[in-house]
Design a protein around this motif. Structure first.
Motif, PDB file in Angstrom:
ATOM      1  N   MET A 104       0.845  -1.192   0.000  1.00 42.50           N
ATOM      2  CA  MET A 104       0.000   0.000   0.000  1.00 42.50           C
ATOM      3  C   MET A 104       0.883   1.245   0.000  1.00 42.50           C
ATOM      4  N   LYS A 105       0.596   2.120  -0.885  1.00 46.42           N
ATOM      5  CA  LYS A 105       1.439   3.299  -1.056  1.00 46.42           C
ATOM      6  C   LYS A 105       1.235   4.274   0.099  1.00 46.42           C
ATOM      7  N   HIS A 106       2.335   4.830   0.603  1.00 49.44           N
ATOM      8  CA  HIS A 106       2.275   5.818   1.678  1.00 49.44           C
ATOM      9  C   HIS A 106       2.442   7.198   1.066  1.00 49.44           C
ATOM     10  N   SER A 107       1.352   7.944   0.905  1.00 49.09           N
ATOM     11  CA  SER A 107       1.479   9.265   0.302  1.00 49.09           C
ATOM     12  C   SER A 107       0.874  10.342   1.179  1.00 49.09           C
ATOM     13  N   LEU A 108       0.964  10.109   2.485  1.00 48.57           N
ATOM     14  CA  LEU A 108       0.467  11.123   3.413  1.00 48.57           C
ATOM     15  C   LEU A 108       1.256  12.413   3.273  1.00 48.57           C
ATOM     16  N   THR A 109       2.478  12.317   2.758  1.00 46.69           N
ATOM     17  CA  THR A 109       3.360  13.477   2.707  1.00 46.69           C
ATOM     18  C   THR A 109       2.747  14.652   1.982  1.00 46.69           C
ATOM     19  N   LYS A 110       2.208  14.399   0.782  1.00 44.36           N
ATOM     20  CA  LYS A 110       1.708  15.524  -0.004  1.00 44.36           C
ATOM     21  C   LYS A 110       0.501  16.178   0.642  1.00 44.36           C
ATOM     22  N   HIS A 111      -0.189  15.442   1.506  1.00 43.66           N
ATOM     23  CA  HIS A 111      -1.347  16.004   2.197  1.00 43.66           C
ATOM     24  C   HIS A 111      -0.924  16.700   3.485  1.00 43.66           C
ATOM     25  N   LEU A 112       0.085  16.146   4.142  1.00 45.39           N
ATOM     26  CA  LEU A 112       0.468  16.665   5.447  1.00 45.39           C
ATOM     27  C   LEU A 112       1.444  17.828   5.376  1.00 45.39           C
ATOM     28  N   LEU A 113       2.193  17.937   4.305  1.00 47.50           N
ATOM     29  CA  LEU A 113       3.213  18.970   4.241  1.00 47.50           C
ATOM     30  C   LEU A 113       2.723  20.278   3.651  1.00 47.50           C
ATOM     31  N   LEU A 114       1.401  20.413   3.484  1.00 49.20           N
ATOM     32  CA  LEU A 114       0.822  21.702   3.102  1.00 49.20           C
ATOM     33  C   LEU A 114       0.626  22.501   4.371  1.00 49.20           C
ATOM     34  N   ILE A 115       1.710  22.933   4.966  1.00 52.28           N
ATOM     35  CA  ILE A 115       1.670  23.557   6.289  1.00 52.28           C
ATOM     36  C   ILE A 115       2.517  24.816   6.281  1.00 52.28           C
TER      37      ILE A 115
ATOM     38  N   GLN B  51      -8.972   5.936  -0.882  1.00 54.48           N
ATOM     39  CA  GLN B  51      -8.511   5.557  -2.213  1.00 54.48           C
ATOM     40  C   GLN B  51      -8.213   6.796  -3.053  1.00 54.48           C
ATOM     41  N   ASN B  52      -7.024   6.812  -3.652  1.00 58.13           N
ATOM     42  CA  ASN B  52      -6.654   7.883  -4.561  1.00 58.13           C
ATOM     43  C   ASN B  52      -7.425   7.689  -5.860  1.00 58.13           C
ATOM     44  N   HIS B  53      -8.248   8.664  -6.221  1.00 59.09           N
ATOM     45  CA  HIS B  53      -9.116   8.502  -7.386  1.00 59.09           C
ATOM     46  C   HIS B  53      -8.341   8.497  -8.698  1.00 59.09           C
ATOM     47  N   LEU B  54      -7.126   9.025  -8.680  1.00 56.46           N
ATOM     48  CA  LEU B  54      -6.316   9.032  -9.896  1.00 56.46           C
ATOM     49  C   LEU B  54      -5.540   7.738 -10.076  1.00 56.46           C
ATOM     50  N   SER B  55      -4.892   7.291  -8.992  1.00 53.82           N
ATOM     51  CA  SER B  55      -4.070   6.089  -9.085  1.00 53.82           C
ATOM     52  C   SER B  55      -4.821   4.816  -8.746  1.00 53.82           C
TER      53      SER B  55
END
Length: 317
Positions: free
Chosen positions: A1-12, A70-74
């Protein structure tokens, strides 16, 4: 399972702004406290009066959830922050905010092996949100997760990493503790809040009150218990309806809901006697709350069911 929390969490906001909002006393003092579990922080005049009337100077505020979406693109399921709280009002003067993140069990399972990464992202996003929304000095951050024996290692590692990160800012880590977790080795943290609500099997049609029933609490509390961490206790001041179709659980609903054809609704609300009896038992078995008592949650319509003396009785420590 891909870990892509970064792009959501680093908008800070910048870390420097975060650090400016952090640091206070290293040890928690007992206080009257309350949870805030809404999607917007915008207390009305009555709720502000409640904070003042009952000398409530600490709010445990849910900042966001961490879930698997679920990422709607990937098309790949990812660990992401959702249900982020919107701040529409300033923090009341003299009130300390304890930012809290709710982590679903699915998200926790997906963090296995990447706990350090997720701990850093969660901590930094929470602190940055508090700085951006002018929450004031932060002395404690809380993680809320119904971890189980199979996920205990992952959760302990996540807490260990978060605690280490927070120590750099002089901030303590707490976690919510459910009754079934009392016998487990606690994760690395400075303190815990024992949740004395949602104690019963809500989906069981034979349950009388899933919010709080002393018969559900008593088996978990052994005499002369000594939990390894300082404890605060959280008590319910709310009610709801539980909708069934036949013997099948359908949903949680409001207390003024009406049953449709073929359905029944079980209305639940702990009385002050229910709460007080549990409070006496808990303090007898686990001792007085070292951080004070906490009410769940800040909502005028729910708190109106209890008299001022009853609210004071819940908070008394």
């Amino acid at each position: 399972m891909k870990h892509s929390l970064t792009k959501h969490l680093l908008l800070i906001v910048a870390l420097a702004a975060t650090l400016a909002g952090c640091h206070t006393e290293p040890k928690q003092q007992p206080r009257n406290s309350i949870y805030h579990w809404k999607s917007t922080f915008c207390p009305d005049s009555t709720e502000l009066a409640i904070l003042e009337e009952y000398d409530i100077s600490r709010i445990y505020m849910k900042i966001f959830d961490v879930s698997v979406e679920q990422n709607h693109l990937s098309g790949i399921a990812e660990v992401v922050p959702i249900a982020t709280t919107k701040f529409l009002s300033p923090i009341p003067k003299g009130v300390e905010i304890v930012p809290t993140a709710f982590i679903t069990i699915e998200a926790l399972r997906s963090m296995a092996g990447s706990e350090a990464e997720f701990a850093e992202l969660i901590v930094e996003r929470m602190l940055a949100m508090c700085s951006y929304n002018k929450c004031g000095p932060i002395s404690e951050l809380q993680l809320d997760c119904d971890w189980t024996s199979s996920t205990r290692h992952t959760y302990s590692t996540l807490c260990e990493q978060a605690k280490g990160r927070l120590a750099e800012y002089g901030i303590e880590l707490s976690f919510t503790l459910r009754l079934h977790q009392l016998g487990e080795t606690p994760p690395p943290a400075d303190r815990a809040v024992l949740m004395l609500y949602n104690t019963g099997a809500i989906k069981d049609p034979s349950t009388e009150n899933s919010i709080l029933d002393i018969d559900n609490v008593r088996p978990y509390l052994k005499r002369n218990s000594n939990y390894p961490l300082p404890l605060s206790y959280a008590y319910p001041a709310f009610g709801w309806g539980v909708r069934f179709r036949g013997e099948e659980f359908v949903a949680i609903t409001s207390e003024n809901a009406e049953a449709a054809e073929g359905e029944t609704i079980r209305f639940e609300r702990p009385t002050i006697a229910d709460i007080y009896d549990v409070k006496v038992l808990v303090e007898e078995r686990l001792g007085k709350p070292q951080g004070g008592n906490i009410i769940y949650h800040l909502d005028t319509k729910q708190l109106d069911y209890y008299t001022p003396n009853e609210i004071l009785l819940i908070l008394a420590h």
